[in-house]
Design a protein around this motif. Structure first.
Motif, PDB file in Angstrom:
ATOM      1  N   PHE A 108       0.868  -1.181   0.000  1.00 22.06           N
ATOM      2  CA  PHE A 108       0.000   0.000   0.000  1.00 22.06           C
ATOM      3  C   PHE A 108       0.900   1.224   0.000  1.00 22.06           C
ATOM      4  O   PHE A 108       1.832   1.319   0.792  1.00 22.06           O
ATOM      5  N   ILE A 109       0.627   2.159  -0.906  1.00 23.34           N
ATOM      6  CA  ILE A 109       1.381   3.402  -1.001  1.00 23.34           C
ATOM      7  C   ILE A 109       0.468   4.536  -0.591  1.00 23.34           C
ATOM      8  O   ILE A 109      -0.668   4.629  -1.069  1.00 23.34           O
ATOM      9  N   GLY A 110       0.927   5.380   0.304  1.00 30.06           N
ATOM     10  CA  GLY A 110       0.097   6.483   0.773  1.00 30.06           C
ATOM     11  C   GLY A 110       0.928   7.701   1.129  1.00 30.06           C
ATOM     12  O   GLY A 110       2.154   7.685   1.058  1.00 30.06           O
ATOM     13  N   GLN A 111       0.227   8.743   1.520  1.00 26.03           N
ATOM     14  CA  GLN A 111       0.874   9.977   1.966  1.00 26.03           C
ATOM     15  C   GLN A 111       0.340  10.331   3.342  1.00 26.03           C
ATOM     16  O   GLN A 111      -0.857  10.275   3.586  1.00 26.03           O
ATOM     17  N   ILE A 112       1.238  10.692   4.240  1.00 20.03           N
ATOM     18  CA  ILE A 112       0.872  11.014   5.612  1.00 20.03           C
ATOM     19  C   ILE A 112       0.395  12.455   5.699  1.00 20.03           C
ATOM     20  O   ILE A 112       1.022  13.363   5.173  1.00 20.03           O
ATOM     21  N   GLN A 149      -2.224  -5.462   8.206  1.00 19.86           N
ATOM     22  CA  GLN A 149      -1.213  -5.105   9.196  1.00 19.86           C
ATOM     23  C   GLN A 149       0.160  -5.211   8.540  1.00 19.86           C
ATOM     24  O   GLN A 149       0.601  -6.295   8.167  1.00 19.86           O
ATOM     25  N   PRO A 150       0.857  -4.081   8.380  1.00 22.46           N
ATOM     26  CA  PRO A 150       2.162  -4.115   7.717  1.00 22.46           C
ATOM     27  C   PRO A 150       3.197  -4.901   8.513  1.00 22.46           C
ATOM     28  O   PRO A 150       3.146  -4.963   9.736  1.00 22.46           O
ATOM     29  N   GLN A 151       4.142  -5.495   7.776  1.00 17.15           N
ATOM     30  CA  GLN A 151       5.316  -6.112   8.384  1.00 17.15           C
ATOM     31  C   GLN A 151       6.541  -5.221   8.193  1.00 17.15           C
ATOM     32  O   GLN A 151       7.514  -5.350   8.921  1.00 17.15           O
ATOM     33  N   VAL A 152       6.480  -4.344   7.201  1.00 14.69           N
ATOM     34  CA  VAL A 152       7.555  -3.401   6.899  1.00 14.69           C
ATOM     35  C   VAL A 152       6.918  -2.059   6.575  1.00 14.69           C
ATOM     36  O   VAL A 152       5.940  -2.000   5.815  1.00 14.69           O
ATOM     37  N   LEU A 153       7.453  -0.988   7.145  1.00 12.44           N
ATOM     38  CA  LEU A 153       6.996   0.362   6.843  1.00 12.44           C
ATOM     39  C   LEU A 153       8.183   1.179   6.355  1.00 12.44           C
ATOM     40  O   LEU A 153       9.219   1.235   7.018  1.00 12.44           O
ATOM     41  N   LEU A 154       8.037   1.795   5.180  1.00 10.52           N
ATOM     42  CA  LEU A 154       9.071   2.645   4.593  1.00 10.52           C
ATOM     43  C   LEU A 154       8.519   4.064   4.496  1.00 10.52           C
ATOM     44  O   LEU A 154       7.432   4.264   3.950  1.00 10.52           O
ATOM     45  N   LEU A 155       9.241   5.047   5.024  1.00  6.20           N
ATOM     46  CA  LEU A 155       8.861   6.461   4.936  1.00  6.20           C
ATOM     47  C   LEU A 155       9.885   7.185   4.079  1.00  6.20           C
ATOM     48  O   LEU A 155      11.085   6.923   4.186  1.00  6.20           O
ATOM     49  N   PHE A 156       9.432   8.118   3.250  1.00 11.43           N
ATOM     50  CA  PHE A 156      10.371   8.891   2.439  1.00 11.43           C
ATOM     51  C   PHE A 156       9.774  10.242   2.093  1.00 11.43           C
ATOM     52  O   PHE A 156       8.567  10.385   1.936  1.00 11.43           O
ATOM     53  N   ASP A 209      -4.717  -2.152  10.693  1.00  9.67           N
ATOM     54  CA  ASP A 209      -5.067  -1.479   9.436  1.00  9.67           C
ATOM     55  C   ASP A 209      -4.136  -0.301   9.148  1.00  9.67           C
ATOM     56  O   ASP A 209      -4.505   0.658   8.496  1.00  9.67           O
ATOM     57  N   GLY A 210      -2.885  -0.348   9.675  1.00 11.11           N
ATOM     58  CA  GLY A 210      -1.974   0.765   9.439  1.00 11.11           C
ATOM     59  C   GLY A 210      -0.841   0.777  10.435  1.00 11.11           C
ATOM     60  O   GLY A 210      -0.259  -0.258  10.743  1.00 11.11           O
ATOM     61  N   PHE A 211      -0.554   1.957  10.995  1.00 17.41           N
ATOM     62  CA  PHE A 211       0.589   2.111  11.885  1.00 17.41           C
ATOM     63  C   PHE A 211       0.392   3.346  12.752  1.00 17.41           C
ATOM     64  O   PHE A 211      -0.438   4.203  12.466  1.00 17.41           O
ATOM     65  N   THR A 212       1.178   3.428  13.840  1.00 17.71           N
ATOM     66  CA  THR A 212       1.131   4.572  14.745  1.00 17.71           C
ATOM     67  C   THR A 212       2.534   5.131  14.902  1.00 17.71           C
ATOM     68  O   THR A 212       3.488   4.386  15.146  1.00 17.71           O
ATOM     69  N   LEU A 213       2.650   6.457  14.747  1.00 19.00           N
ATOM     70  CA  LEU A 213       3.914   7.165  14.900  1.00 19.00           C
ATOM     71  C   LEU A 213       3.854   8.071  16.120  1.00 19.00           C
ATOM     72  O   LEU A 213       2.786   8.577  16.461  1.00 19.00           O
ATOM     73  N   ASP A 214       4.997   8.282  16.764  1.00 21.03           N
ATOM     74  CA  ASP A 214       5.100   9.183  17.902  1.00 21.03           C
ATOM     75  C   ASP A 214       5.981  10.361  17.498  1.00 21.03           C
ATOM     76  O   ASP A 214       7.186  10.198  17.288  1.00 21.03           O
ATOM     77  N   TYR A 215       5.391  11.560  17.385  1.00 22.55           N
ATOM     78  CA  TYR A 215       6.127  12.775  17.044  1.00 22.55           C
ATOM     79  C   TYR A 215       6.864  13.258  18.285  1.00 22.55           C
ATOM     80  O   TYR A 215       6.244  13.641  19.267  1.00 22.55           O
ATOM     81  N   THR A 216       8.210  13.236  18.257  1.00 26.49           N
ATOM     82  CA  THR A 216       9.012  13.667  19.396  1.00 26.49           C
ATOM     83  C   THR A 216       9.619  15.058  19.176  1.00 26.49           C
ATOM     84  O   THR A 216       9.941  15.736  20.127  1.00 26.49           O
ATOM     85  N   LEU A 262       5.177  13.710   3.066  1.00 30.92           N
ATOM     86  CA  LEU A 262       5.797  12.493   3.580  1.00 30.92           C
ATOM     87  C   LEU A 262       5.008  11.304   3.061  1.00 30.92           C
ATOM     88  O   LEU A 262       3.833  11.136   3.391  1.00 30.92           O
ATOM     89  N   ASP A 263       5.648  10.508   2.225  1.00 27.63           N
ATOM     90  CA  ASP A 263       5.008   9.346   1.627  1.00 27.63           C
ATOM     91  C   ASP A 263       5.440   8.088   2.355  1.00 27.63           C
ATOM     92  O   ASP A 263       6.450   8.073   3.053  1.00 27.63           O
ATOM     93  N   TYR A 264       4.672   7.009   2.163  1.00 28.31           N
ATOM     94  CA  TYR A 264       5.039   5.746   2.786  1.00 28.31           C
ATOM     95  C   TYR A 264       4.642   4.576   1.911  1.00 28.31           C
ATOM     96  O   TYR A 264       3.756   4.683   1.053  1.00 28.31           O
ATOM     97  N   ILE A 265       5.324   3.466   2.137  1.00 28.19           N
ATOM     98  CA  ILE A 265       4.980   2.179   1.534  1.00 28.19           C
ATOM     99  C   ILE A 265       4.864   1.196   2.686  1.00 28.19           C
ATOM    100  O   ILE A 265       5.782   1.064   3.494  1.00 28.19           O
ATOM    101  N   ALA A 266       3.727   0.530   2.766  1.00 26.04           N
ATOM    102  CA  ALA A 266       3.506  -0.518   3.763  1.00 26.04           C
ATOM    103  C   ALA A 266       3.521  -1.854   3.024  1.00 26.04           C
ATOM    104  O   ALA A 266       2.877  -1.989   1.981  1.00 26.04           O
ATOM    105  N   LEU A 267       4.246  -2.838   3.568  1.00 22.66           N
ATOM    106  CA  LEU A 267       4.387  -4.146   2.930  1.00 22.66           C
ATOM    107  C   LEU A 267       4.009  -5.256   3.886  1.00 22.66           C
ATOM    108  O   LEU A 267       4.262  -5.170   5.088  1.00 22.66           O
TER     109      LEU A 267
END
Length: 175
Positions: free
Chosen positions: A6-10, A29-36, A109-116, A125-130
């Motif tokens: 799945f390719i998306g934009q945050i 549920q992704p096993q790998v998350l790539l952000l770019f 159904d996705g992922f959770t990020l913590d903004y520090t 910010l784009d992402y690929i979930a695999l």
């Protein structure tokens, strides 16, 4: 080999806002998350080049790299960041971190990020979930290594399995 992707934009938190943010709609549920991303707020060009990449397998296995290449009038050529404790990190021209996130979880159904750190505003910010199905994508690892000083073959061990695919990333120039 059956891989779901799945390719998306945050849609990022507002500048200054910290804490966790869940992103859903991936469909698995992704096993790998790539952000770019390139640190821009829209498509186009700029005086400085800012690029970031992050990858995560879990909250304990992730990395972030970023680099900024400055114009000829700047006092230095580039600022580079390598961070094995975050999934995203961007710096400005002064080398100050302007945005930093950690991977909290890979969710149903996705992922959770913590903004520090979140000084940046509206960066694209784009992402690929695999995710693999069955026995596909069962072995995954993130490993950091130092490139050798000279030329020739070099062996690297310690992954724990024989990989089918290798993906390499660097934030700095290769001498």
């Amino acid at each position: 080999m059956a891989i779901q992707a799945f390719i998306g934009q945050i849609t990022e938190k507002a500048a200054g806002a910290l804490g966790t943010q869940a992103y859903t709609g991936v469909g698995f549920q992704p096993q790998v998350l790539l952000l770019f991303g390139v640190g821009g707020t829209a498509d186009g060009s700029a005086v400085h080049f800012l690029m970031g990449f992050g990858a995560g397998l879990s909250s304990a296995s992730r990395f972030a790299i970023s680099t900024i290449s400055l114009d000829a009038a700047a006092t230095s050529d580039a600022e580079n960041v390598n961070d094995n404790d975050k999934i995203w990190s961007l710096t400005n021209e002064a080398g100050t971190i302007i945005q930093e996130m950690d991977l909290t979880s890979l969710d149903t159904d996705g992922f959770t990020l913590d903004y520090t750190v979140n000084v940046a505003t509206d960066n694209l910010l784009d992402y690929i979930a695999l995710r693999g199905t069955g026995n596909d994508l069962t072995n995954r690892a993130i490993k950091e290594f130092q490139a050798p000083a000279g030329t020739g073959q070099q062996s690297y061990t310690g992954v724990g399995f024989r990989p089918d695919v290798l993906i390499f990333f660097t934030s700095g120039p290769v001498a």
